[in-house]
Design a protein around this motif. Sequence first.
Motif, PDB file in Angstrom:
ATOM      1  N   PRO A 142       0.789  -1.579   0.373  1.00  0.00           N
ATOM      2  CA  PRO A 142       0.168  -0.026   0.602  1.00  0.00           C
ATOM      3  C   PRO A 142       0.274   1.396   0.010  1.00  0.00           C
ATOM      4  O   PRO A 142       0.408   2.110  -0.353  1.00  0.00           O
ATOM      5  CB  PRO A 142      -0.788   0.075   1.056  1.00  0.00           C
ATOM      6  CG  PRO A 142      -0.111  -1.056   2.608  1.00  0.00           C
ATOM      7  CD  PRO A 142       0.574  -1.832   1.477  1.00  0.00           C
ATOM      8  N   ARG A 146       0.162   5.322  -2.058  1.00  0.00           N
ATOM      9  CA  ARG A 146       0.079   6.265  -2.111  1.00  0.00           C
ATOM     10  C   ARG A 146       0.859   6.877  -1.963  1.00  0.00           C
ATOM     11  O   ARG A 146       0.576   7.801  -2.516  1.00  0.00           O
ATOM     12  CB  ARG A 146       0.485   6.011   0.339  1.00  0.00           C
ATOM     13  CG  ARG A 146       0.962   7.004   1.051  1.00  0.00           C
ATOM     14  CD  ARG A 146       1.372   7.355   1.849  1.00  0.00           C
ATOM     15  NE  ARG A 146       3.179   6.728   1.147  1.00  0.00           N
ATOM     16  CZ  ARG A 146       4.111   6.131   2.132  1.00  0.00           C
ATOM     17  NH1 ARG A 146       3.779   5.579   3.202  1.00  0.00           N
ATOM     18  NH2 ARG A 146       5.161   6.000   1.208  1.00  0.00           N
ATOM     19  N   ASP A 178     -11.650  -1.923  -3.337  1.00  0.00           N
ATOM     20  CA  ASP A 178     -11.854  -1.837  -2.274  1.00  0.00           C
ATOM     21  C   ASP A 178     -10.276  -0.787  -1.530  1.00  0.00           C
ATOM     22  O   ASP A 178     -10.334  -0.083  -1.099  1.00  0.00           O
ATOM     23  CB  ASP A 178     -12.150  -3.310  -1.747  1.00  0.00           C
ATOM     24  CG  ASP A 178     -13.037  -3.515  -1.664  1.00  0.00           C
ATOM     25  OD1 ASP A 178     -14.654  -2.482  -1.852  1.00  0.00           O
ATOM     26  OD2 ASP A 178     -12.657  -4.862  -1.986  1.00  0.00           O
ATOM     27  N   ALA A 179      -8.947  -1.001  -2.117  1.00  0.00           N
ATOM     28  CA  ALA A 179      -8.417  -0.400  -1.879  1.00  0.00           C
ATOM     29  C   ALA A 179      -8.654   1.248  -1.798  1.00  0.00           C
ATOM     30  O   ALA A 179      -7.300   1.845  -0.701  1.00  0.00           O
ATOM     31  CB  ALA A 179      -7.205  -1.234  -2.692  1.00  0.00           C
ATOM     32  N   LEU A 182     -12.283   2.585   0.603  1.00  0.00           N
ATOM     33  CA  LEU A 182     -12.071   1.617   1.253  1.00  0.00           C
ATOM     34  C   LEU A 182     -11.057   1.664   2.399  1.00  0.00           C
ATOM     35  O   LEU A 182     -10.564   0.438   3.472  1.00  0.00           O
ATOM     36  CB  LEU A 182     -12.573   0.568   1.134  1.00  0.00           C
ATOM     37  CG  LEU A 182     -14.026   1.032   1.257  1.00  0.00           C
ATOM     38  CD1 LEU A 182     -15.323  -1.222   0.702  1.00  0.00           C
ATOM     39  CD2 LEU A 182     -14.669   1.385   1.357  1.00  0.00           C
ATOM     40  N   SER A 183     -10.190   2.078   2.033  1.00  0.00           N
ATOM     41  CA  SER A 183      -8.877   1.813   3.047  1.00  0.00           C
ATOM     42  C   SER A 183      -8.701   3.363   3.582  1.00  0.00           C
ATOM     43  O   SER A 183      -8.831   4.379   3.120  1.00  0.00           O
ATOM     44  CB  SER A 183      -8.208   0.774   2.304  1.00  0.00           C
ATOM     45  OG  SER A 183      -7.327   2.073   1.351  1.00  0.00           O
ATOM     46  N   SER A 184      -6.762   3.261   3.821  1.00  0.00           N
ATOM     47  CA  SER A 184      -6.907   4.603   4.556  1.00  0.00           C
ATOM     48  C   SER A 184      -6.568   4.992   2.834  1.00  0.00           C
ATOM     49  O   SER A 184      -5.882   6.683   3.486  1.00  0.00           O
ATOM     50  CB  SER A 184      -5.329   4.510   5.586  1.00  0.00           C
ATOM     51  OG  SER A 184      -3.923   3.334   4.506  1.00  0.00           O
TER      52      SER A 184
END
Length: 522
Positions: A142, A146, A178-179, A182-184
């Motif tokens: 991730p 980012r 989703d990544a 639905l994540s940071s």
Amino acid sequence: MFGTRSLRGHVIRQHLSIMAAAIESLLTEISDSEDPVEELRSLRTAVLAVPVSGLREIFSAPHLGIIFSLLNTSNREQIEVCVEILGRVLQVLRPADLARDCKSELQSGLNHPDDSVKVLALAQIGRAVGHADGIAEVLRSPEILRDVIHCVGAERIGVAKEAIAALSKLSATKAGLDALFLSSLLKELREVMAISDVVRYRVYELVVEISSVSPVSLGYCANCNFISQLLEELTGDDILVRATAIEMVTNLAQCQHGRQYLAQQGIMDKISNMIIAAESDPLSSFYLPGLVKFFGNLVIVDSPQQVCESYPAFLSTVFAMAMSSDPTHIPVALDTLGVLGSTVEGKQVLHKTGEKFQSVLKRMSQLARDGATELRARSLEAIAKLLSLPVEQQTEDLLLLVESWCLCLSSQPMEMLRNISTQPFPELYCSALRVFTALASQRWGQQQMVATPGFVEWLVDRSVGTGKEAKECKFDLVGALVSSASTQEVFGGPSYLKLKTYQKEGPYYVNAVASVTTEGGD
């Protein structure tokens, strides 16, 4: 035959063996050199000389590591050559292997001070996430995603575009959606969005791209309030921001589920009301063309009659823009009229307006004759679409309608168009010929051509219109006439034969007699 193939295979293997040895030697020299630019140039030449399939047998991970390490320099040429080499060599890696084995190198590339290295890294990540196994590997890192998101906020647009493309590919799968949403990473995306107006619209561009893929992907973007935020920008105080928002919403309306969503949110009515309100806004010229383009695009993908009847302000505004003297309004009006009038349903919508559209046609004729060159060409292109009528749609009523429109342009439309085509502007020549081509399958149009003195001679004269595009436009016109069932009867046998001969000779034929140089003289 078998022996020849075996020999060819042997030669190829021998060549690859020689190149592998040369590349291995160059890599050793590069590793030992304090100033490896010269060796890198040679390596670049060697790499470009080997097919990508052959590089797979030559390059290994340690080799790649050597080239990646040489990106850590301030020498611009060294970076440039390394980027070229890596751009080719990395193609040999499978997407999953690339994402797994070059993870740290790609992440370093995303944070490199040189934009070309960022673009290289983003392009490779984009390649990785374009495959299911590659996405799986990238999602395990991730921190890479980012950094990709942060590249959307890069100063250079080329970097941002590659980042948007990579994230758009990632979002083609549920795991990618989703990544991202639905994540940071969603927090990272919002932080980047807050950098500036420009970057905010890059994020909107990404969101619209993702939303256009499917109703599911649109749902992700809507649930995170990105779409509602974009729609609020439509009525913002900043006129330029509003204009950009309209463009984004227009892009979203290209897909059916996007249009359904916008309709449910009342956006079609809102934009129609904005068109009406624009009449009293002195700054409307900045955003009104975008509002008209929105409905113009709807006409392409939806029913012209339904759009024009549901939002009458659209068509009346297009007419007003066509009649105006505003240089930002006229081109949009011409393009929109061309789009609307290119279909039978659109023609019928325009016909119902009666004298209003006839006045617009006269204005288009005036622009085609006397306007600035760009407007003349655009007007002619729109006229060509308005007058086009494929054979399968040629009912008596529609043929009479198109004929009346053509005669609205001029009492002698063929002569007018030919006069325009003889002026020293290639774009006008081609645009005028496209109008003739639109009429070439219609019997009344052929009759108008034959009744124009010298028309047939001009048509088969290859000395008129000498550029490639001009020759092709003339050839298209002749082809349209030859393929029409009524041409032989209307034009007569001798003229029809000339057209058939012209078509048989092709668009670029040169008369051999005319090209012979006369001997004698000074």
